[in-house]
Scaffold this motif. Structure first.
Motif, mmCIF file in Angstrom:
data_model
loop_
_atom_site.group_PDB
_atom_site.id
_atom_site.type_symbol
_atom_site.label_atom_id
_atom_site.label_comp_id
_atom_site.label_asym_id
_atom_site.label_seq_id
_atom_site.Cartn_x
_atom_site.Cartn_y
_atom_site.Cartn_z
ATOM 1 N N THR D 39 0.851 -1.186 0.000
ATOM 2 C CA THR D 39 0.000 0.000 0.000
ATOM 3 C C THR D 39 0.880 1.227 0.000
ATOM 4 O O THR D 39 1.875 1.274 0.726
ATOM 5 N N PHE D 40 0.509 2.194 -0.826
ATOM 6 C CA PHE D 40 1.257 3.436 -0.836
ATOM 7 C C PHE D 40 0.560 4.432 0.066
ATOM 8 O O PHE D 40 -0.665 4.421 0.202
ATOM 9 N N GLY D 41 1.347 5.296 0.664
ATOM 10 C CA GLY D 41 0.773 6.308 1.538
ATOM 11 C C GLY D 41 0.203 7.451 0.730
ATOM 12 O O GLY D 41 0.310 7.486 -0.499
ATOM 13 N N ASP D 42 -0.397 8.409 1.415
ATOM 14 C CA ASP D 42 -0.914 9.579 0.723
ATOM 15 C C ASP D 42 0.234 10.421 0.203
ATOM 16 O O ASP D 42 0.151 11.039 -0.843
ATOM 17 N N GLN D 43 1.308 10.424 0.991
ATOM 18 C CA GLN D 43 2.495 11.145 0.541
ATOM 19 C C GLN D 43 3.200 10.320 -0.517
ATOM 20 O O GLN D 43 3.075 9.098 -0.540
ATOM 21 N N TYR D 44 4.001 10.977 -1.310
ATOM 22 C CA TYR D 44 4.836 10.244 -2.246
ATOM 23 C C TYR D 44 5.972 9.564 -1.487
ATOM 24 O O TYR D 44 6.547 10.140 -0.567
ATOM 25 N N GLY D 45 6.291 8.365 -1.894
ATOM 26 C CA GLY D 45 7.482 7.716 -1.343
ATOM 27 C C GLY D 45 7.265 6.935 -0.078
ATOM 28 O O GLY D 45 8.216 6.615 0.610
ATOM 29 N N VAL D 46 6.007 6.632 0.260
ATOM 30 C CA VAL D 46 5.769 5.804 1.431
ATOM 31 C C VAL D 46 5.214 4.472 0.961
ATOM 32 O O VAL D 46 4.195 4.429 0.284
ATOM 33 N N ALA D 47 5.902 3.397 1.292
ATOM 34 C CA ALA D 47 5.432 2.079 0.887
ATOM 35 C C ALA D 47 5.321 1.201 2.112
ATOM 36 O O ALA D 47 6.244 1.136 2.927
ATOM 37 N N ASP D 48 4.179 0.560 2.229
ATOM 38 C CA ASP D 48 3.921 -0.313 3.368
ATOM 39 C C ASP D 48 3.738 -1.725 2.805
ATOM 40 O O ASP D 48 2.790 -1.985 2.074
ATOM 41 N N VAL D 49 4.672 -2.595 3.140
ATOM 42 C CA VAL D 49 4.662 -3.934 2.556
ATOM 43 C C VAL D 49 4.355 -4.961 3.630
ATOM 44 O O VAL D 49 4.967 -4.939 4.699
ATOM 45 N N THR D 50 3.384 -5.817 3.352
ATOM 46 C CA THR D 50 3.170 -6.925 4.276
ATOM 47 C C THR D 50 3.355 -8.236 3.528
ATOM 48 O O THR D 50 2.952 -8.386 2.380
ATOM 49 N N LEU D 51 4.009 -9.134 4.209
ATOM 50 C CA LEU D 51 4.279 -10.456 3.654
ATOM 51 C C LEU D 51 3.879 -11.406 4.763
ATOM 52 O O LEU D 51 4.631 -11.628 5.698
ATOM 53 N N GLY D 52 2.653 -11.940 4.689
ATOM 54 C CA GLY D 52 2.158 -12.705 5.824
ATOM 55 C C GLY D 52 2.093 -11.786 7.022
ATOM 56 O O GLY D 52 1.497 -10.724 6.948
ATOM 57 N N LYS D 53 2.737 -12.160 8.106
ATOM 58 C CA LYS D 53 2.720 -11.308 9.293
ATOM 59 C C LYS D 53 3.923 -10.378 9.360
ATOM 60 O O LYS D 53 4.064 -9.625 10.312
ATOM 61 N N THR D 54 4.790 -10.478 8.387
ATOM 62 C CA THR D 54 5.918 -9.547 8.352
ATOM 63 C C THR D 54 5.458 -8.246 7.721
ATOM 64 O O THR D 54 4.755 -8.252 6.705
ATOM 65 N N ARG D 55 5.833 -7.138 8.349
ATOM 66 C CA ARG D 55 5.387 -5.853 7.805
ATOM 67 C C ARG D 55 6.538 -4.858 7.854
ATOM 68 O O ARG D 55 7.170 -4.698 8.898
ATOM 69 N N VAL D 56 6.795 -4.256 6.737
ATOM 70 C CA VAL D 56 7.914 -3.321 6.637
ATOM 71 C C VAL D 56 7.414 -2.032 6.002
ATOM 72 O O VAL D 56 6.655 -2.054 5.035
ATOM 73 N N LEU D 57 7.834 -0.924 6.575
ATOM 74 C CA LEU D 57 7.455 0.378 6.048
ATOM 75 C C LEU D 57 8.716 1.088 5.569
ATOM 76 O O LEU D 57 9.707 1.145 6.286
#
Lengths: 245, 355, 272, 293
Positions: D39-57
């Motif tokens: 998912t991308f944030g409202d701002q440019y350049g923010v990415a929220d990645v989830t892989l199963g229960k792993t989540r990285v921003l």
């Protein structure tokens, strides 16, 4: 369920009509409730308020948080290391270890006692729990001297579940009161397995076939994570069984 | 820590094929004394083994045998895929009946029950000491495994526990025997004999021990008293199996004392009092300058033996010592010349191996 | 591009005159330091490293090392703690790398994990095998030289292991963009080649094809990998041969000098 | 330092035993990823990645600074990784663990050293003003395979990022606010992705993709391969661990390539969706409307 068990938040005032009244027995407060004299009862956690009219008791059901040992609970612990006459057992990670005496197993004597390696799992009962001392465990009933199902768990797999599910699984009538039927349904599908449920949020599943263990584990974790109702659990079990075949 | 990086040998193409290379290396390494010795060693190598095998050196990963009749011992492992016995260290093969093991060229000391060891106290705990014996783990010496002053048969009391440091403190050296081994390789020591106990009046040398390689080897006698030259009086030498060596001025052993005093019909309790006062003393006796010199000379012999890759045992040490005394007399310095490093050491080693 | 690759296609000789499948001169010694449990000195061309192994011994206070970082006293196997010190004078530009340098930490962790997979650490519970590596001179293939030196020192220290862990580098004459099929794989890169050409470091377990370490830090077509890996694995076998010879010679000398009791050959035993 | 919670013997044995029978605890295939979400944030350049229960921003940002003296024509590009106690109680703030160092090295090698971002294009005034682009990686939840998730997040964040537009007129550098001029995307050369294999068994004969935290704790070794969809290897890191047959590694690389192509397509689709979402009646619509006339 939601209607009979209203949601409360910490500090909420509880509708007096919900407080059970009993002529003879005194009112008993369970976890998550606090009595502020003279006569106020305040919830301290967010959850569902449950009352038992017959026992004249009330408590808050909540799902989450860290397990805090309390006397008489059945838990699945992991041996951390062995000292001269006791094992140090981890009940929850990152907290102080509980102690389990070497002699507190069925038929254990100085010479014959189970040799447990670090990392072995035991099903044990909490015998001492207060906030000032490290908890103590036993794997044998002090009164009968029998294991009563407690002791080292060989083979199988331990799955992590939420505390709420663990408690619901441990209820005497888990289907009616807890709303979990998944294990019974799996059994009804003809799977042969055994389980041990620890109040600390661990469920041990043992079976000759690893396939069955994986299936039971998946059913449990999915029920837990998606908070499935009885009907959905039934569907899940059917789906998993189909996948396996 | 001395760094000895010798100059690289004449450039030889490293990527030469194996056959060429082993020929090369043969002439290379045996250039000094290897060449003439080679004839003495029976060349038992079978056709499929390389020339090196006649010395029975095996290296890690080398298959020793795939014959299932052998059992694997130390220094070997069984390959999971082929069930062959494979060496896990570089060393020489030894066999005991059907047991094959590889003695490493060099390794840390691995304790065995009954070994006489010299150790250093590194930690004092409530009821035991932790002793560095040069192994992979510290050995432990329980309070209950030492001779307590005031009678060997006395039971240990809480007072003893409280004053545990008065017996041995950190840094003390002692000679002890390995009494028991744990499954993980840890050793328990004891000093419950009058020949064991605290060491004083001497000097300590560490060489490599019985783990493998040169240095001290297990032999009939690890402890002896030798008469020193140049009027120094008798000296005690303790060769710990772990490679720790202790050379000291000879003091009448408590046993001898016991015998003497017994004959003098003194009360036995009285005697033990006198024994115990010295038993845990950390104070050196007065040592004459001659004695010190000879102690230093023996130490020089030990290091010279090790530096030149010779084993250290009673025979070598006694002969080496006499040789060293001779050498000192022949040199200009006389008895005071105790230097045995460098060329002198090589000379000494040559004299010993030449016999 | 300072590296003149045009000469290569003409004479098939590399900048230092080697052919594609030739190693540089490897010179190795073991037991260089009398006081250490195990020690080695290794040259791969102009890359020169020293290694000292202490242990297995009781863990003491330590600093600047990495290994199984979460190791507690109650470990069932020995921990392999590696420290790499790169001398400031080892490369041309006299740059000093600090202890916390991430590249250095990565090197240490790689060597530690590679050795731990071959060493029989389970034989030494509650102990530490301390491996100290010093880089005296750098001319490419640094990681490979460090791994080889560490292996030799561990052999010298008499620590049981499944087999030697041996390493070397391999490269390719192609640039990353070009998909030229004619590109040759190269063995054992020097510093210059490492800078200009794609390459990888590979470490194998003894003579087998099993790869313990594979590090590639440059862009290269996936098709080039197979060739490079094959050359690298083959190079490792050559390196093992060389290291093994060093150990054997040392052992032979010890037998001749009488330091070590001669082993009993298996020949006469084969009969019963 | 708080110790990592070790899996029990039963779990260790069972996971290995099940793998021998081709079973994973969550019922996945050996080369199957957990559901990947971006998912991308409202701002440019923010990415929220989830892989199963792993989540990285991951969050990309840019500012104008002075370039390094030895590289006056190159912009600055950094990746900062932070493993906080939020992800696992075993992580501590301010003291990088080995895991953290290795992750940041891998990201650095994969994205920065492989030249995914054209740093020369970040130069504004040679030797004086350049853009400094930084990506902050925060691990919000740790359930294994941090590397692949983090790498995907970094690449997504950078591809999504827009830096303010600038202009040079007679020696005066102007940086426009987003209101004045639409921000511009970075000059992006290729998108590398990490694929991590975990090896199990004495000989490393079992290879898994996208291992969960439990599986990672039990594994005997791992190998991270970074590729872009054109089949260029950007980095390979098998840092020790159980030795694995060379042939297996080659197969792993080939499988990794197909995974990377999937990632690449997935990211392109997500980026396109995001542009469409931002576009609703926006500037682009206006512009295209004008063109129609």
């Amino acid at each position: 369920m939601a209607t009979e068990h209203p949601l409360v938040l910490p500090g909420d005032t509880i509708d007096p009509s919900l407080i059970p009244t009993h002529k003879k027995q005194p009112l008993r407060l369970g976890p998550g409730l606090r009595h502020v004299p003279p006569s106020t009862i305040l919830p301290t956690v967010a959850g569902q308020l449950v009352t038992d009219l017959r026992k004249n008791s009330m408590w808050v059901e909540y799902n989450g948080g860290r397990y805090i040992p309390s006397q008489g609970d059945l838990v699945i612990g992991q041996v951390a290391r062995s000292a001269t006459d006791l094992y140090f057992v981890t009940i929850t990670p990152y907290t102080a270890n509980a102690s389990l005496p070497h002699l507190s197993f069925e038929g254990a004597s100085k010479k014959t006692r189970p040799q447990l390696l670090p990392g072995a799992l035991v099903y044990a009962r909490v015998t001492l729990a207060n906030r000032h001392m490290d908890p103590e465990l036993e794997c044998v009933s002090a009164t009968t001297g029998k294991a009563e199902g407690l002791g080292p768990l060989a083979g199988g797999m331990a799955f992590d579940v939420s505390l709420g599910l663990a408690r619901r699984l441990l209820m005497a009538r888990s289907r009616e009161e807890g709303g979990v039927e998944v294990l019974e349904q799996l059994g009804a599908e003809g799977l042969a397995f055994e389980t041990a449920v620890g109040r600390n949020g661990r469920v041990w599943v043992g079976s000759d076939s690893p396939k069955t263990v994986v299936l039971v584990g998946r059913a449990l974790t999915e029920t837990d994570e998606k908070a499935l109702g009885v009907e959905q659990q039934r569907k899940l079990v059917k789906k998993l069984i189909r996948e396996m075949r | 820590m001395p760094i000895t990086i010798t100059a690289p040998k004449a450039v030889r193409p490293s990527y030469a094929t194996a056959d060429n290379a082993s020929d090369d290396s043969g002439s290379d390494s045996s250039s000094d004394n290897g060449a003439d010795l080679e004839g003495d060693i029976p060349m038992t190598s079978s056709s499929r083994r390389k020339e090196d095998k006649s010395y029975s050196i095996v290296t890690p990963g080398e298959v020793i045998t795939d014959d299932p009749q052998w059992m694997r011992g130390h220094g070997t492992y069984v390959s999971a895929s082929t069930a062959a016995i494979v060496s896990s260290v570089a060393g020489t093969i030894t066999r005991t009946n059907k047991l094959l093991s590889v003695r490493p060229l060099r390794a840390r000391y691995t304790p065995e029950v009954g070994d006489l060891v010299v150790g250093r106290i590194v930690e004092v705990q409530a009821k035991r000491w932790r002793v560095d014996v040069g192994g992979s783990q510290l050995a432990s010496l329980p309070l209950s495994a030492i001779n307590l002053p005031g009678g060997i048969l006395r039971k240990r009391t809480e007072t003893d526990e409280l004053q545990i440091r008065t017996f041995f403190a950190e840094g003390d050296l002692l000679v002890a025997e390995v009494q028991q081994l744990f499954s993980d390789g840890g050793a328990v020591l004891h000093t419950r004999s009058l020949k064991y106990g605290k060491l004083r009046n001497g000097v300590f040398v560490a060489v490599s021990g019985m783990g493998g390689g040169g240095g001290v080897v297990r032999s009939r006698r690890q402890v002896w008293t030798m008469e020193a030259a140049n009027g120094a009086g008798p000296l005690d030498v303790v060769l710990g199996v772990n490679g720790f060596v202790w050379i000291s001025k000879h003091v009448e052993t408590p046993e001898a004392l016991v015998a003497e005093t017994k004959s003098a019909t003194t009360g036995i309790t009285n005697l033990e009092e006198s024994v115990s006062t010295t038993m845990y003393s950390s104070q050196n006796d007065r040592i004459g300058i001659e004695t010190m010199r000879e102690i230093a000379r023996i130490r020089g012999v030990v290091t010279a033996l090790v530096e030149n890759g010779l084993r250290v045992d009673e025979d070598m040490l006694v002969r080496g010592y006499h040789e060293a005394v001779e050498m000192a007399l022949l040199s200009g310095g006389g008895a005071d010349d105790i230097y045995l490093g460098g060329e002198r050491g090589e000379q000494l080693a040559a004299a010993l191996t030449g016999v | 591009m300072p590296l003149d690759t045009s000469a290569y296609s003409l004479a098939l000789l590399r900048v230092d005159g080697r052919r594609w499948n030739e190693l540089r001169r490897i010179h190795a010694q073991i037991r260089t330091q009398a006081a250490a449990d195990g020690s080695s000195y290794l040259e791969m061309g102009h890359t020169k490293v020293m290694c000292v192994v202490t242990g297995p011994s009781e863990p003491g206070p330590r600093r600047g090392t990495t290994g199984g970082a979460a190791a507690g006293a109650s470990k069932a196997a020995a921990e392999v703690a590696v420290s790499v010190v790169v001398a400031g004078f080892s490369s041309v530009d006299r740059k000093k790398r600090g202890r916390g340098d991430k590249r250095n930490l990565e090197l240490q962790s790689t060597i530690s994990n590679a050795l731990a997979a071959s060493l029989h650490t389970h034989l030494f519970p509650h102990s530490v095998i301390q491996v100290s590596l010093h880089v005296l001179s750098q001319d490419g293939s640094l990681l490979a030289a460090l791994i080889n030196a560490a292996t030799l020192a561990c052999v010298d220290a008499g620590i049981p292991m499944t087999d030697y862990v041996v390493a070397c580098t391999a490269g390719s004459t192609s640039t990353y963009a070009a998909g030229d099929e004619s590109a040759d794989p190269l063995l054992d890169l020097n510093h210059q080649e490492e800078q200009e050409l794609p390459g990888l470091t590979v470490a194998t377990l003894g003579e087998t094809d099993r790869v313990a370490v594979l590090v590639c830090e440059s862009r290269v077509q996936v098709g080039r990998l197979e060739g490079m890996l094959a050359v690298g694995v083959d190079g490792c076998k050559q390196v093992r041969e060389i290291l093994d010879r060093v150990v054997r010679e040392k052992g032979k000398r010890m037998v001749l000098e009488g330091t070590v009791v001669k082993g009993e050959g298996l020949e006469d035993m084969d009969l019963d | 330092m708080p110790r990592e919670a070790e899996p029990s013997l039963n779990e260790r044995q069972f996971i290995l035993q099940a793998l021998q029978e081709n079973l994973r605890l969550d019922g996945r295939e050996f080369d199957q990823y957990r559901p990947l979400e971006l998912t991308f944030g409202d701002q440019y350049g923010v990415a929220d990645v989830t892989l199963g229960k792993t989540r990285v921003l991951a969050k990309a940002s840019a500012e104008v600074t002075v370039p390094y003296v030895d590289r006056p024509l190159d912009g600055i590009f950094n990746i900062a990784t932070e493993l906080s106690p939020m992800a696992s109680p075993a992580f501590e703030v301010g003291r990088p663990t080995e895991t953290e160092v290795l992750i940041s090295r891998l990201l650095e090698k994969t994205v920065r050293r492989s030249g995914a971002l054209d740093t020369e294009s970040l130069c504004l005034v040679a030797g004086q003003k350049v853009w400094s682009v930084r990506v902050d990686v925060h691990v919000l939840s740790h359930d294994g395979n941090l590397i692949d998730a983090a790498c995907f997040a970094v690449v997504s964040a950078l591809r999504h990022f827009r830096k303010p537009d600038t202009s040079m007129e007679s020696g005066i550098l102007t940086v426009y606010t987003p209101a004045e001029r639409e921000p511009v995307a970075l000059s992006w050369l290729h998108s590398p992705f990490c694929v991590t294999w975990s090896y199990f068994g004495d000989e490393g004969e079992i290879a898994l993709l996208d291992a969960t935290w439990r599986e990672e704790q039990v594994r005997a070794g791992s190998c991270t391969i970074s590729l872009n969809r054109h089949g260029e290897i950007c980095q390979i890191a098998k840092l020790g661990g159980t030795p694995v047959e060379a042939v297996t590694l080659l197969q792993c690389t080939n499988t990794a390539l197909t995974k990377v192509q999937e990632f690449s397509a997935f990211l392109d689709r997500k980026l396109a969706e995001d542009i469409k979402r931002r576009d609703k009646g926006g500037l682009m619509a206006e512009l295209s409307a004008e063109n129609d006339r």
